[in-house]
Motif scaffolding. Structure first.
Motif, PDB file in Angstrom:
ATOM      1  N   GLN A 138       0.842  -1.192   0.000  1.00 31.93           N
ATOM      2  CA  GLN A 138       0.000   0.000   0.000  1.00 31.93           C
ATOM      3  C   GLN A 138       0.883   1.250   0.000  1.00 31.93           C
ATOM      4  O   GLN A 138       1.980   1.245   0.566  1.00 31.93           O
ATOM      5  CB  GLN A 138      -0.918   0.006   1.222  1.00 31.93           C
ATOM      6  N   PRO A 139       0.441   2.343  -0.619  1.00 31.68           N
ATOM      7  CA  PRO A 139       1.274   3.559  -0.678  1.00 31.68           C
ATOM      8  C   PRO A 139       1.716   4.057   0.703  1.00 31.68           C
ATOM      9  O   PRO A 139       2.895   4.374   0.905  1.00 31.68           O
ATOM     10  CB  PRO A 139       0.362   4.570  -1.377  1.00 31.68           C
ATOM     11  N   ALA A 140       0.775   4.118   1.650  1.00 32.63           N
ATOM     12  CA  ALA A 140       1.138   4.599   2.989  1.00 32.63           C
ATOM     13  C   ALA A 140       2.093   3.637   3.679  1.00 32.63           C
ATOM     14  O   ALA A 140       3.060   4.062   4.333  1.00 32.63           O
ATOM     15  CB  ALA A 140      -0.127   4.788   3.834  1.00 32.63           C
ATOM     16  N   GLY A 141       1.838   2.336   3.542  1.00 31.89           N
ATOM     17  CA  GLY A 141       2.717   1.349   4.146  1.00 31.89           C
ATOM     18  C   GLY A 141       4.096   1.340   3.510  1.00 31.89           C
ATOM     19  O   GLY A 141       5.106   1.173   4.205  1.00 31.89           O
ATOM     20  N   ARG A 142       4.165   1.528   2.196  1.00 35.70           N
ATOM     21  CA  ARG A 142       5.453   1.569   1.503  1.00 35.70           C
ATOM     22  C   ARG A 142       6.272   2.765   1.973  1.00 35.70           C
ATOM     23  O   ARG A 142       7.488   2.648   2.225  1.00 35.70           O
ATOM     24  CB  ARG A 142       5.213   1.639  -0.008  1.00 35.70           C
ATOM     25  N   GLU A 143       5.610   3.906   2.106  1.00 34.88           N
ATOM     26  CA  GLU A 143       6.334   5.088   2.571  1.00 34.88           C
ATOM     27  C   GLU A 143       6.818   4.896   4.006  1.00 34.88           C
ATOM     28  O   GLU A 143       7.936   5.289   4.343  1.00 34.88           O
ATOM     29  CB  GLU A 143       5.432   6.327   2.486  1.00 34.88           C
ATOM     30  N   TRP A 144       5.983   4.288   4.863  1.00 36.92           N
ATOM     31  CA  TRP A 144       6.396   4.024   6.249  1.00 36.92           C
ATOM     32  C   TRP A 144       7.613   3.113   6.283  1.00 36.92           C
ATOM     33  O   TRP A 144       8.576   3.373   7.011  1.00 36.92           O
ATOM     34  CB  TRP A 144       5.232   3.385   7.002  1.00 36.92           C
ATOM     35  N   TRP A 145       7.595   2.039   5.505  1.00 34.77           N
ATOM     36  CA  TRP A 145       8.707   1.089   5.509  1.00 34.77           C
ATOM     37  C   TRP A 145       9.977   1.711   4.937  1.00 34.77           C
ATOM     38  O   TRP A 145      11.079   1.474   5.436  1.00 34.77           O
ATOM     39  CB  TRP A 145       8.325  -0.164   4.739  1.00 34.77           C
ATOM     40  N   ASP A 146       9.841   2.514   3.885  1.00 31.70           N
ATOM     41  CA  ASP A 146      11.004   3.198   3.317  1.00 31.70           C
ATOM     42  C   ASP A 146      11.637   4.152   4.323  1.00 31.70           C
ATOM     43  O   ASP A 146      12.859   4.326   4.345  1.00 31.70           O
ATOM     44  CB  ASP A 146      10.593   3.957   2.048  1.00 31.70           C
ATOM     45  N   ARG A 147      10.814   4.760   5.154  1.00 28.70           N
ATOM     46  CA  ARG A 147      11.355   5.645   6.178  1.00 28.70           C
ATOM     47  C   ARG A 147      11.993   4.849   7.301  1.00 28.70           C
ATOM     48  O   ARG A 147      13.054   5.224   7.811  1.00 28.70           O
ATOM     49  CB  ARG A 147      10.242   6.531   6.728  1.00 28.70           C
ATOM     50  N   VAL A 148      11.354   3.737   7.701  1.00 26.91           N
ATOM     51  CA  VAL A 148      11.907   2.906   8.774  1.00 26.91           C
ATOM     52  C   VAL A 148      13.265   2.356   8.379  1.00 26.91           C
ATOM     53  O   VAL A 148      14.195   2.295   9.206  1.00 26.91           O
ATOM     54  CB  VAL A 148      10.928   1.757   9.110  1.00 26.91           C
ATOM     55  N   LYS A 149      13.426   1.958   7.123  1.00 31.63           N
ATOM     56  CA  LYS A 149      14.708   1.412   6.668  1.00 31.63           C
ATOM     57  C   LYS A 149      15.833   2.415   6.847  1.00 31.63           C
ATOM     58  O   LYS A 149      16.965   2.038   7.173  1.00 31.63           O
ATOM     59  CB  LYS A 149      14.610   1.001   5.195  1.00 31.63           C
ATOM     60  N   LEU A 150      15.535   3.680   6.656  1.00 35.92           N
ATOM     61  CA  LEU A 150      16.567   4.709   6.812  1.00 35.92           C
ATOM     62  C   LEU A 150      16.933   4.954   8.271  1.00 35.92           C
ATOM     63  O   LEU A 150      17.984   5.533   8.553  1.00 35.92           O
ATOM     64  CB  LEU A 150      16.081   6.022   6.180  1.00 35.92           C
TER      65      LEU A 150
END
Length: 415
Positions: free
Chosen positions: A252-264
């Protein structure tokens, strides 16, 4: 004879429009090559025979067999060969023909042949890459598009070869560093499984004959073994459900953005990802600006090429501010997410009018930082994993041996 209208790129990078008479599209391409012109668009303006033209188009049309999958090594080989051939003075179609005729991998030969036919039919090379193989990422295709627009395709391809080789070396370094720890982890898990499923149940009869209180660690061990034997299927189902749920969330777009931020923000690995992004961002934007593209155009290309949605939103916002007349350094500082040192380097480049050189220096700086962090992580992975496995196995073995001694010493003789 047919009249062809063309748009082509001269050897100095400039664009030229004109018309040329030829019997076929292939002959038109050949005539343009003799004039040292690289066609970008080639269209038929008038036909002598419609049937003949339909037959020629049908004969020249490439066979559609689906996307061609290429390995990373094949992409590097293709890019290096193509850059060398273009740098030697060959036109794009001729260079693709040379790659096609070489005894290379079948997939690469097929990809080169289809690209050559699409380019011959008037398609841009970057669009031909996207059409033929998804293995060429968005960044790669965007850089090729920038090279076509600026007339510096060989130079950009050479820099792309260097970048691809660097990324492949880093991946190989990480994989090699993880082989031995992965073997240790696998062996440790297998040993724990055998302890819990096979050895501990056999020792429970011995423990039952003892009238002494078992140590707490042994009780936990026995309880874990009993649970694993009875509910192993539940554990597998729970792990599978968690994995599938996580994948559904990040799709999901919101979940993808959350995970991309968590990875950083991950310990150790997050800094590697940040340094890698800054190195790639700087190097790519330096290539684009250094080859004559406007800064805003370069930012738009970077926006399309960035796969991390969290960072992509920031680049989009920076591009909007730059489009409104703001400077790149102030836009970065306003949006956030970029280190102060990086912003300062960009600001110095804007003040001196050498933003391309400043970005290249920033790329070198953060590439070194990324390599240093990867070296540090790979050096820590093996001893940390070995110590963790040794502690776990040691605790299990200690609890079993202690329980055996306790059971033997507390055992009453039979009458």
């Amino acid at each position: 004879m047919s009249l062809f209208l063309y748009e082509a790129i001269r050897t100095d990078g400039g664009r030229v429009n004109g018309e040329i008479d030829a019997k076929s599209r292939a002959e038109a391409h050949l005539l343009l090559e003799r004039k040292k012109l690289q066609p970008v668009s080639l269209k038929i303006a008038a036909d002598v025979s419609a049937d003949a033209q339909k037959h020629a188009a049908k004969k020249a049309a490439p066979t559609v067999t689906g996307p061609v999958r290429l390995s990373q090594a094949q992409i590097i080989f293709f890019t290096e060969e193509l850059s060398d051939l273009l740098d030697a003075g060959l036109q794009l179609e001729s260079a693709l023909k040379v790659i096609e005729d070489r005894q290379a991998a079948p997939a690469l030969k097929q990809a080169a042949a289809r690209m050559r036919q699409l380019v011959r039919d008037g398609m841009n090379f970057s669009d031909a890459l996207r059409s033929v193989s998804p293995s060429f990422g968005e960044l790669y295709c965007s850089l090729v598009s920038a090279g076509e627009l600026s007339g510096a395709l060989p130079k950009i391809l050479k820099r792309q070869v260097k970048y691809l080789n660097t990324m492949q070396d880093l991946r190989s370094q990480i994989v090699q560093a993880l082989i031995y720890p992965s073997f240790i982890v696998g062996a440790g898990i297998l040993m724990m499984f055998l302890f819990m499923i096979v050895l501990v149940p056999q020792l429970m009869d011995l423990f039952d004959k003892s009238d002494r209180e078992l140590p707490l660690v042994t009780k936990i061990l026995i309880g874990t073994s009993t649970f694993l034997q009875a509910y192993w299927w539940l554990i597998i189902a729970a792990v599978f459900g968690l994995v599938m749920g996580f994948l559904a969330i990040i799709r999901q777009p919101a979940g993808r953005e959350w995970w991309d931020r968590v990875k950083l923000d991950l310990p150790l690995f997050g800094q590697v990802l940040r340094s890698g992004f800054l190195a790639q961002f700087s190097q790519t934007l330096s290539n684009l600006v250094g080859n004559g593209l406007p800064l805003l155009t370069g930012m738009r290309l970077m926006e399309r090429a960035t796969t991390n949605t969290y960072l992509k939103k920031r680049i989009t916002r920076i591009s909007e501010i730059v489009a409104e007349g703001g400077s790149l350094s102030r836009s970065m500082k306003r949006v956030g997410g970029f280190p102060d040192v990086f912003v300062d380097l960009v600001g110095v480049g804007e003040q001196t009018g050498e933003i391309g050189n400043s970005l290249e220096k920033a790329a070198i700086r953060y590439e070194k930082d990324m390599n240093r962090r990867i070296t540090r992580i790979t050096a820590l992975i093996q001893p940390v994993i070995i110590c963790v496995i040794a502690v776990i196995v040691g605790v299990v073995i200690y609890s079993i041996i202690t329980s055996i001694f306790e059971a033997i010493s507390g055992m009453r003789p039979e009458r």
